[in-house]
Design a protein around this motif. Structure first.
Motif, PDB file in Angstrom:
ATOM      1  N   HIS A  67       1.058  -1.213  -0.190  1.00  0.00           N
ATOM      2  CA  HIS A  67      -0.406  -0.091   0.216  1.00  0.00           C
ATOM      3  C   HIS A  67       1.155   1.579   0.266  1.00  0.00           C
ATOM      4  O   HIS A  67       1.513   1.365   0.850  1.00  0.00           O
ATOM      5  N   GLY A  68       0.693   2.258  -0.631  1.00  0.00           N
ATOM      6  CA  GLY A  68       1.150   3.682  -1.150  1.00  0.00           C
ATOM      7  C   GLY A  68       3.064   3.149  -1.849  1.00  0.00           C
ATOM      8  O   GLY A  68       3.426   4.479  -1.855  1.00  0.00           O
ATOM      9  N   SER A  69       2.961   2.071  -2.290  1.00  0.00           N
ATOM     10  CA  SER A  69       4.577   2.443  -3.180  1.00  0.00           C
ATOM     11  C   SER A  69       4.082   2.011  -4.675  1.00  0.00           C
ATOM     12  O   SER A  69       3.787   1.715  -5.212  1.00  0.00           O
ATOM     13  N   GLU A  70       4.953   1.898  -5.242  1.00  0.00           N
ATOM     14  CA  GLU A  70       5.340   1.226  -6.891  1.00  0.00           C
ATOM     15  C   GLU A  70       5.990   0.339  -7.410  1.00  0.00           C
ATOM     16  O   GLU A  70       7.250  -0.143  -6.068  1.00  0.00           O
ATOM     17  N   VAL A  71       5.408  -0.063  -7.537  1.00  0.00           N
ATOM     18  CA  VAL A  71       5.515  -1.679  -8.023  1.00  0.00           C
ATOM     19  C   VAL A  71       6.256  -1.357  -9.258  1.00  0.00           C
ATOM     20  O   VAL A  71       5.143  -0.992 -10.017  1.00  0.00           O
ATOM     21  N   THR A  72       6.433  -2.615  -9.600  1.00  0.00           N
ATOM     22  CA  THR A  72       7.394  -3.047 -11.505  1.00  0.00           C
ATOM     23  C   THR A  72       7.630  -4.355 -11.659  1.00  0.00           C
ATOM     24  O   THR A  72       8.456  -4.389 -10.923  1.00  0.00           O
ATOM     25  N   THR A  73       6.878  -4.048 -12.631  1.00  0.00           N
ATOM     26  CA  THR A  73       7.073  -5.647 -12.992  1.00  0.00           C
ATOM     27  C   THR A  73       7.448  -5.652 -14.732  1.00  0.00           C
ATOM     28  O   THR A  73       8.298  -4.941 -14.707  1.00  0.00           O
ATOM     29  N   ILE A  74       7.639  -7.204 -14.807  1.00  0.00           N
ATOM     30  CA  ILE A  74       8.839  -7.268 -16.027  1.00  0.00           C
ATOM     31  C   ILE A  74       7.585  -6.292 -16.953  1.00  0.00           C
ATOM     32  O   ILE A  74       8.386  -6.162 -18.228  1.00  0.00           O
ATOM     33  N   GLU A  75       6.053  -6.566 -16.978  1.00  0.00           N
ATOM     34  CA  GLU A  75       5.505  -5.956 -18.137  1.00  0.00           C
ATOM     35  C   GLU A  75       5.629  -4.262 -18.032  1.00  0.00           C
ATOM     36  O   GLU A  75       5.551  -3.562 -19.109  1.00  0.00           O
ATOM     37  N   GLY A  76       6.325  -3.879 -17.597  1.00  0.00           N
ATOM     38  CA  GLY A  76       6.574  -1.900 -17.180  1.00  0.00           C
ATOM     39  C   GLY A  76       7.853  -1.673 -17.730  1.00  0.00           C
ATOM     40  O   GLY A  76       8.336  -0.801 -17.675  1.00  0.00           O
ATOM     41  N   LEU A  77       8.521  -2.916 -17.992  1.00  0.00           N
ATOM     42  CA  LEU A  77      10.134  -2.304 -18.757  1.00  0.00           C
ATOM     43  C   LEU A  77       9.827  -1.856 -20.021  1.00  0.00           C
ATOM     44  O   LEU A  77      10.716  -1.011 -20.132  1.00  0.00           O
ATOM     45  N   ALA A  78       9.657  -2.358 -20.769  1.00  0.00           N
ATOM     46  CA  ALA A  78       9.467  -2.494 -22.190  1.00  0.00           C
ATOM     47  C   ALA A  78       9.257  -1.206 -22.106  1.00  0.00           C
ATOM     48  O   ALA A  78       8.229  -0.311 -21.573  1.00  0.00           O
ATOM     49  N   ARG A  79      10.049   0.595 -23.425  1.00  0.00           N
ATOM     50  CA  ARG A  79       9.285   1.396 -23.402  1.00  0.00           C
ATOM     51  C   ARG A  79       8.695   1.649 -25.031  1.00  0.00           C
ATOM     52  O   ARG A  79       9.706   1.823 -25.785  1.00  0.00           O
TER      53      ARG A  79
END
Lengths: 180, 284
Positions: A67-79
Motif C-alpha cells: 500500500h502506497g508503494s510503487e511496483v514495477t513488473t516485467i511488463e513495465g520495462l519496455a518503452r
C-alpha cells in the motif's frame, strides 16, 4: 482492506483481503501474468518484482504491505515497443530455455546492475543466487547480464524504469476491461 | 498456497503496536519483514488470527551512534545493515554475517530484528549478536526493558519476549578496530547454515589480545565457543595456534540431527569452520 498502489506507472485502488499475496494481486486482480509463481516458497525468485526500486519476491510480500508503494513488473520495462536493455540482452544471448524463470531473472538482473553497474562473472552469479533456472541455463544468463551492463553504461537501475510522464490514474475496468 | 485468513493492522508507533498486540492476545503475530513468517503462513504451519505489521513504524528503522555502542533499529533491513558505514566500522562481524543471509531479494525485505526475534537456530545473525554481547531493547505495556543476548535466546524459535512485547532495537557494543569473519557451511547458495561460525578478534603486536567466537546451529540457541577464546588469548596469531585453539570449538555444543547432518558431523564442521573463520579474521 483498501490499498492504493502504483504498478508499472499506473495507480490502482483496490479492496484486497489482508492475506492476499502481492503476486496474486498482480496476476489475478491486475492481470499482470508476466510475473509468475514458481516454487511458492520464496526459493526460486520467479516472482521477483521491484517494490519502491528494490527487488523482492512477490510471493513473500502481502498486497497490503505494498500500500502506497510503487511496483514495477516485467511488463513495465519496455518503452514504446522497445525492450529494456536487459530484456534485449537476454534475447540476444539466448539467455532462456523454457523461459519460466526469465521474468524474475531479468528483474533481479536490473536490481543487480543498479548496485553494481559492471559486475564480473562471480558478482553476477552471486547477485542472482536467489533465482533458480531449472533448465540450468545459467551460462547464457550470466553472459546476458554482462552484455547488458556493457550496453547500459554508465548504469541501469530504478532510474531506467522511471516513467517520465505524470502518472495517470485509471480505473480497473479501463485497464483490464472488466472484473477478473 | 494461500495463508489462512487473518486481520491486519499496521500501526505507526511502537506504543500503538504494543497496545494492538496486547489487545489481540495469544492468537496475534507480529510481522517484520515477513521473509520467514510469510512462507510459514503460506504452508499453514501457523495460522494467527491477526497480524501486526511493524513495517510502517519509522522509529524502528536505521542505525545510529549511541556513544559506546551502535543502536540498530529492529526494522532495519539486511540491505541497509550491509551498507551502513557505522556497522562496517564498529561491528564488522554483523555486516559480514548479514552479507550471507539468504539472497538479495530477501535482504531487501528481511530485517535485523525480525531475524533475531524469529530465533531460528540456523539464522546467521544470532551468533554475531551473542559474540558481540548485544543488548536487546524490548517494549511492552509496562515500558521498556533490556535483555542480554545470553538471555534473549531461550530455545528453538523461542526468545525471552513476552506475548505483548516487541523487540524495538538492538544495542551493539562498539568493536572498533577488531577484525572479523563469518564462516558458513551450506548445501547450496541461499540455503540455511548447517553450521556457521562468527569470529572477531583484536590483535596487539601480532598477538590475539581479545577474541569473541559464537556458533550458529550447534545447539537450540547460539553458543559462545569460550574454550576456543580462552585458548587463543595472549597467543601469537599463527596458523598453528589457531588450529589448536579451534580443536575446542565443539566443546559444550549439542547440535541436532536433520536431513543435512548428524551431531558428529556438525561438531567436525564446528572445528574446521572455526579454524577457517579465525584464520580469515586474524588475517593469517
Amino acid at each position: 482492506m483498501r490499498i492504493t498502489v502504483t504498478v508499472d506507472g499506473i495507480e490502482y485502488a483496490d479492496d484486497v483481503e489482508p492475506r492476499q499475496l502481492l503476486v496474486h494481486y498482480l496476476r489475478d486482480k491486475l492481470g499482470k501474468v508476466g510475473t509468475v509463481v514458481g516454487c511458492d516458497t520464496s526459493n526460486c525468485g520467479s516472482c521477483t518484482v521491484h517494490l519502491d526500486g528494490h527487488s523482492v519476491k512477490s510471493c513473500s510480500v502481502l498486497a497490503v504491505q505494498a500500500h502506497g508503494s510503487e511496483v514495477t513488473t516485467i511488463e513495465g520495462l519496455a518503452r514504446d515497443g522497445k525492450l529494456h536493455p536487459v530484456q534485449q540482452a537476454f534475447h540476444d544471448n539466448h539467455a532462456l530455455q523454457c523461459g519460466f524463470c526469465t521474468p524474475g531473472m531479468i528483474m533481479q538482473s536490473i536490481d543487480l546492475l543498479a548496485d553494481n553497474p559492471d559486475p564480473d562473472e562471480a558478482a553476477v552469479r552471486h547477485g542472482l543466487e536467489g533465482n533458480l533456472c531449472r533448465c540450468t541455463g545459467y551460462q547464457n544468463i550470466v553472459k546476458a547480464v554482462r552484455d547488458a551492463a556493457h550496453q547500459m553504461r554508465p548504469g541501469a537501475g530504478p532510474e531506467v524504469e522511471r516513467v517520465d510522464e505524470p502518472h495517470v490514474s485509471r480505473t480497473k475496468s479501463q485497464i483490464s476491461g472488466g472484473e477478473r | 498456497m494461500i495463508p489462512a485468513a487473518f486481520d491486519y493492522v499496521a500501526p505507526t508507533t511502537v506504543d500503538s503496536a504494543v497496545r494492538a498486540l496486547a489487545e489481540a492476545g495469544d492468537e496475534a503475530k507480529v510481522i517484520a519483514g515477513g521473509q520467514s513468517l510469510l512462507p510459514v503462513l503460506r504452508m499453514r504451519l501457523a495460522a494467527p488470527t491477526k497480524l501486526i505489521d511493524l513495517g510502517r513504524i519509522p522509529e524502528m528503522r536505521g542505525v545510529r551512534d549511541g556513544g559506546d555502542h551502535l543502536v540498530i533499529g529492529a526494522m532495519t533491513t539486511h540491505y541497509d545493515v550491509q551498507r551502513d558505514p557505522l556497522v562496517a566500522e564498529h561491528a564488522e562481524l554483523i555486516k559480514l554475517a548479514t552479507d550471507t543471509v539468504a539472497d538479495p531479494q530477501v535482504r531487501h525485505r528481511g530485517t535485523f530484528g525480525g531475524s533475531l526475534a524469529h530465533a531460528d537456530p540456523a539464522g546467521d545473525l544470532l551468533a554475531p549478536a551473542l559474540a558481540l554481547d548485544a543488548r536487546f531493547i524490548v517494549s511492552g505495556m509496562d515500558g521498556r526493558r533490556t535483555v542480554s543476548a545470553a538471555d534473549f535466546f531461550v530455545d528453538f524459535f523461542t526468545t525471552a519476549l513476552h506475548q505483548a512485547e516487541i523487540l524495538v532495537e538492538v544495542h551493539v557494543p562498539k568493536h572498533t578496530g577488531w577484525t572479523a569473519h563469518y564462516e558458513k557451511f551450506q548445501r547450496v547458495a541461499q540455503a540455511w547454515s548447517i553450521v556457521g561460525v562468527a569470529a572477531t578478534v583484536r590483535a596487539e603486536a601480532g598477538k590475539i589480545a581479545e577474541a569473541r567466537i559464537a556458533l550458529t546451529n550447534m545447539a537450540s540457541v547460539p553458543i559462545r565457543a569460550t574454550a576456543v577464546e580462552d585458548a587463543l588469548i595472549g597467543k601469537q596469531a599463527t596458523a598453528e595456534n589457531i588450529k589448536s585453539a579451534a580443536e575446542h570449538a565443539a566443546e559444550g555444543t549439542s547440535p541436532t540431527t536433520d536431513g543435512n547432518a548428524d551431531p558428529a558431523y556438525r561438531q567436525h564442521l564446528a572445528r574446521v569452520l572455526t579454524s577457517r573463520a579465525l584464520t580469515a579474521a586474524a588475517g593469517v
